[in-house]
Write a protein that holds these residues in place. Structure first.
Motif, PDB file in Angstrom:
ATOM      1  N   GLU A 653      61.390  -3.437 -24.243  1.00 58.07           N
ATOM      2  CA  GLU A 653      61.984  -3.595 -22.919  1.00 58.07           C
ATOM      3  C   GLU A 653      62.014  -2.257 -22.183  1.00 58.07           C
ATOM      4  OE1 GLU A 653      66.164  -5.080 -20.806  1.00 58.07           O
ATOM      5  OE2 GLU A 653      66.070  -4.777 -22.968  1.00 58.07           O
ATOM      6  N   ARG A 687      58.649 -10.590 -24.088  1.00 56.22           N
ATOM      7  CA  ARG A 687      58.107  -9.319 -23.581  1.00 56.22           C
ATOM      8  C   ARG A 687      56.587  -9.428 -23.379  1.00 56.22           C
ATOM      9  NH1 ARG A 687      62.773  -7.993 -21.876  1.00 56.22           N
ATOM     10  NH2 ARG A 687      64.305  -7.546 -23.502  1.00 56.22           N
ATOM     11  N   GLN A 690      55.983 -11.336 -20.245  1.00 59.22           N
ATOM     12  CA  GLN A 690      56.295 -10.528 -19.066  1.00 59.22           C
ATOM     13  C   GLN A 690      55.143  -9.583 -18.721  1.00 59.22           C
ATOM     14  OE1 GLN A 690      59.508  -7.750 -19.619  1.00 59.22           O
ATOM     15  NE2 GLN A 690      59.854  -7.492 -17.419  1.00 59.22           N
TER      16      GLN A 690
END
Length: 998
Positions: A653, A687, A690
């Motif tokens: 992140e 993740r 994303q």
């Protein structure tokens, strides 16, 4: 010695042996493989595996074998692992064994006490034994390719099956061949191995071999090899008729024929009689010793057998020699005991005894082990063996304490077997007079320990049931402290089942039971989880109050682990409430205390929470460093799949926010190789989705987000659902389906979450606001009736539900306000709002969000004729988007530049590189095919390409085939050569950096 009974020539099975040889060759290229060998008892599974083992050793592999032990439900946990470790420790120097074991030594010392645990090893490492064993196997195979054989999986305990399942799923790039054997005729519908076999068969790296009985020509070859001459047709017919082609029974029949001078026509056709005929031909002393041996199982140490059988040593060894020479017993591999040549023979002898005779031998074994546990083959297995013998002798008063002792031995490393022992103890408890006095404990304590074992084994519902029984047994008039601690256990299970309110209620009720003074452990045992539950539930003020009290009480009563837990909770809550520096300092105090006392689980939580808190306040690099420190601890203690997955998610992140997308992709691939499950895997996949969607790979992002959503389908926590909804909605936006995107967002925001979850909810609110406004603008441009502003108004209204605490919170709040200036109904164009958002994201140090806000700022400035400022903002946005690889955003910036005729080239770089022709353009490759070709040219295999690009190996294979066709080449080598010749440094074909190892 008499003539051999086992064929010196390997008969039949040549196709199966060729398959195993093929798997061995794959292993030598660095691939992990798994082969299951099934068949009925006596069919020849062990002989086949022995031949494959000889091939492996000849080829330079290290071979280790472990056997599961048939000892009923009280079986020896991880017996095959212990046997393999024993062989390993005998074959290498202590220093080399230490290097191979590494951090696994402490927990494995419970499996094999001769390893002697390293002082100071954390007790709770045993909970992560599978990952520690994985690390040990990887170190072993790095030294030399490994063949690991696990025999008789139909007798495997649950811990062994769990370990094997984990190894099969996670061993990918290590040169290891695992071979498991099992009796297919033992696998009934409810056998615990049955569902695992089905799952293993579907895995690409797994093969299954099912052995069938010998044909007549194979039986003839086996008999001739044993006898040293061809058998006459009559003998062969008799052997084939009675054995029905079962290899072991062929050997038994040949011995019967040989002993009987070739005439065995009158032999009873039953299997039992066939197996007993040779035993009954032995002397009375040898038969007695054979029966004694059968009561021990298939194998027995010599010293234990001598203690049980009694008599003079000379007579004992004379009888043993007779049994060994006649191939009824074998000397075991370690030379310290004896084993039946086959489990079928042992079963026949054992079940031929009268019940009283069997019970007598079990009593003798139990008495011998009670007086001297060192007589057992493995001291760690002595309590379980003792429990087995007392139960088999139907001596329940003696079995009950033995079961509790076996449970205590298993507690550190085999909670599933501990639960089995305790449930057997609970089953016989009512039938044992004065059970409490006999065992020194009571039924409530046994139920409590069983509930704890079930919880550690992952059976949360079973734990709740057992704790409920303990509460009922205690009643209203029992010890208040004891009742409170049982209520804490019940609250723990409720929390894990997602019932937060119920968990808080029962913890508070338990606290109310306790008197305020004197303080005792029960107080802090309740306060610590209550504070953590309040934190997870978003009740931050309550969490702070309870955590402060928990710290004080834990300090007063000396509960150091709970003190560390409470400090970590208190620190995180204080940081959220605005005391960032003091909160993080308190959190780190708890973390340091946990590491000092060796509380690994607590320390891992500390690293997870510290990296989370640092990221929350925009301290991205510090968060990465903190997560990395936690990951190092996870690797040392074997919790990479659990705590390690969360830590990797936190680290990734921060990488994404810093704009290190390629590095983040590699970290995701590495973390996923450890095969985390459930929420642990979902956090990593989110993740990946994303990065994919921000890079313009919408279909891939939607697919990955779908996989992750399936893993959290039972969760309603916004920290999982909101980011996944954002990824899916952005993919739908890229595909032009704005209605679907808005529907995805509004559905997810039906559970907006608590105030402390603003970091997950605000990004979704912003994306919904952006898409809602895009839809309104599109409707206006098409001169259609536009949608009302209701959705945007509802989304904007939600912002007020969240406190703006962190730099990212500030950025999203300002950006949501700025988005509203784009509404068709908004007033005259103004860039002031976007200036504020740019300033906020520059402070937050998140380049993607900064690039987006700069793009919108340039768009507003174009509308206000401030072209010079627009060029500067658009140029910076373009540089950031290009560096990140954010292709959709780059395309939007380029479209703005074309529409407004902004010249960005001079602004993008002080020394713009001249445009060079694309030498690969002639082949008509798509963008994804160029990515695949770049990796292919770098020497990646299809599976490695799939891992790098987050696609399936099948899809990678299709891309490679299409590329070869378009290039007009016949293979990968020619394709790579063509790339290196035509475009050795073309940016579109430069592959990502090297993949990190485990």
């Amino acid at each position: 010695m008499r003539g051999m009974v086992v064929s010196p020539v390997f008969v039949g099975r040549h196709e199966e042996l060729a398959t195993l040889a093929s798997e061995l060759s794959k292993v030598q290229t660095g691939r992990a493989c798994f082969v299951l060998v099934g068949g009925e008892a006596g069919i020849g599974k062990t002989r086949l595996v022995d031949e494959a083992t000889r091939l492996a050793e000849t080829s330079g592999l290290r071979a280790l074998t472990g056997r599961c032990v048939e000892l009923g439900p009280e079986g020896l946990p991880l017996a095959p692992l212990a046997e393999a470790l024993r062989t390993l420790s005998r074959s290498a120097s202590p220093e080399q064994v230490d290097a191979w074991l590494g951090p696994a030594r402490g927990p494995l010392a419970h499996v094999l006490p001769s390893l002697e645990p390293i002082p100071g090893t954390a007790a709770d490492q045993g909970a992560h034994l599978p990952e520690l064993v994985l690390g040990m196997i990887e170190r072993l195979s790095a030294d030399r390719p490994l063949m690991l054989v696990l025999e008789d999986l139909h007798w495997a305990d649950q811990s062994t099956l769990n370990l094997l399942t984990y190894l099969i799923r996670t061993l990918r790039e290590a040169p290891v061949l695992m071979v498991g054997t099992y009796r297919s005729d033992e696998i009934h519908r409810r056998h615990p191995l049955r569902p695992l076999l089905s799952g293993w068969e579907r895995m690409r790296q797994a093969r299954r071999l099912e052995l069938v009985r010998f044909r007549r020509d194979e039986v003839a070859a086996q008999v001739a090899a044993i006898l040293g001459r061809p058998a006459d047709p009559g003998t062969l017919d008799l052997v084939l008729d009675r054995s029905e082609g079962n290899a072991f029974l062929v050997e038994e029949m040949v011995e019967v024929v040989r002993d009987g001078g070739g005439d065995a026509a009158g032999l009873s056709p039953t299997l039992r009689d066939l197996l007993l005929i040779r035993a009954e031909a032995r002397s009375a002393a040898a038969q007695r010793l054979l029966r004694a041996t059968s009561a021990a199982g298939r194998q027995v140490p010599e010293r234990l057998l001598a203690a049980v059988a009694g008599g003079e040593p000379a007579a004992l060894f004379e009888a043993l020699r007779e049994l060994v020479e006649n191939h009824l017993l074998l000397v075991d591999e370690g030379g310290q005991g004896y084993a039946f040549r086959h489990a079928l023979a042992r079963d026949a002898v054992y079940h031929d005894m009268l019940p009283g005779e069997r019970a007598g031998w079990h009593v003798a074994y139990a008495q011998a082990l009670s007086s001297n546990p060192d007589l057992a083959a493995d001291q760690a297995g002595a309590p379980a063996a003792l429990a087995h013998h007392w139960l088999a002798a139907l001596d329940l008063p003696a079995a009950l304490p033995a079961l509790l002792a076996a449970a205590k031995t298993s507690a550190m490393y085999a909670p599933a077997e501990q639960l089995t022992h305790l449930e057997r103890a609970l089953e016989i408890w009512p039938r044992v007079p004065d059970a409490a006095a006999l065992t020194g404990t009571d039924l409530i304590e046994v139920l409590t320990e069983a509930g704890d074992a079930a919880y550690r084994a992952g059976s949360v519902d079973r734990s709740r049931s057992l704790v409920g029984q303990a509460l009922a047994e205690l009643g209203e008039n029992g010890s208040v402290s004891r009742r409170a601690l049982l209520m804490w256990r019940r609250g723990r299970t409720l929390l894990d089942l997602g019932q937060h309110d119920e968990s808080i209620s029962i913890l508070r009720a338990a606290l109310d039971l306790l008197p305020a003074e004197p303080l005792e452990y029960a107080h802090v045992a309740l306060l610590t989880p209550l504070a953590a539950t309040y934190m997870r539930d978003g009740s931050m003020q309550e969490a702070a109050t309870v955590a402060e009290r928990a710290v004080a009480v834990a300090t007063a009563v000396g509960a150091h682990t709970e003190q560390a837990e409470a400090l970590i909770t208190l620190g995180w809550v204080r940081a959220f409430l605005g005391e960032a520096e003091s909160g993080i300092a308190t959190l780190m105090d708890g973390l340091r205390l946990a590491e000092q006392i060796g509380a690994v689980e607590t320390a891992m939580r500390g690293w997870t929470n510290s990296s989370d808190a640092l990221e929350m306040f925009g301290r991205h690099q510090e968060a990465i460093d903190s997560a990395n420190a936690g990951l190092e601890l996870a690797r040392r203690t074997g919790s990479v799949r659990t705590h390690g997955a969360y830590l990797a998610g936190n680290m990734i992140e921060s990488m994404v926010h810093l704009g290190h997308w390629q590095e983040a992709r590699r970290a995701i691939a590495q973390a996923l190789r450890s095969e985390p499950e459930g929420l642990f895997s979902a956090a990593l996949l989110e993740r990946a989705a994303q990065i994919a969607v921000l890079s313009g790979r919408g279909e891939e992002a939607a697919r990955i987000a779908g996989q992750a959503r399936a893993m959290v389908i039972d969760s309603n926590e916004p920290q999982f659902l909101h980011p996944l909804a954002g990824d899916l909605a952005e993919a739908q936006r890229l595909a032009g389906d704005l209605d679907a995107a808005l529907a995805t967002i509004t559905e997810a925001l039906r559970h907006p979450g608590h105030a402390h979850l603003a970091r997950f909810s605000l990004p979704l609110i912003w994306l919904g606001t952006r898409i809602g406004i895009d839809r309104a603008i599109l409707a206006r441009d098409r001169r259609k009736a536009g949608p009302s502003d209701e959705i945007v108004e509802q989304l904007v209204a939600m912002v007020g539900d969240f406190p703006v605490i962190t730099p990212a919170d500030q950025g999203y709040a300002l950006m949501i306000a700025a988005e509203q200036t784009r509404l068709p109904t908004a007033g005259p164009p103004s860039s002031q709002e976007w200036h504020g958002a740019v300033t906020a994201w520059r402070a937050a140090d998140e380049p993607y969000m900064l690039a987006y806000c700069l793009f919108r700022l340039a768009e507003r400035q174009c509308a206000t004729s401030d072209r010079g400022e627009a060029v500067r903002a658009a140029a910076e946005a373009s540089r950031l988007a290009a560096r990140l690889g954010a292709e959709p955003l780059s395309a939007e910036i380029d479209a703005l530049a074309r529409r407004a005729r902004l010249v960005l080239s001079d602004e993008v770089s002080e020394e713009p590189a001249p445009t060079s022709p694309d030498p690969m353009a002639q082949f008509g490759l798509t963008e994804r095919e160029r990515e695949v070709l770049g990796l292919l040219a770098a020497g990646r295999s299809n599976s490695q390409i799939a891992a790098e690009l987050f696609i399936s190996p099948k899809t990678a294979s299709v891309h490679v085939s299409n590329i070869l066709a378009k290039l007009g080449v016949t293979g990968r080598v020619e394709a790579a050569a063509l790339v290196h010749r035509l475009a050795p440094s073309h940016p579109a074909l430069i592959p990502p950096g090297p993949r990190p190892g485990r």
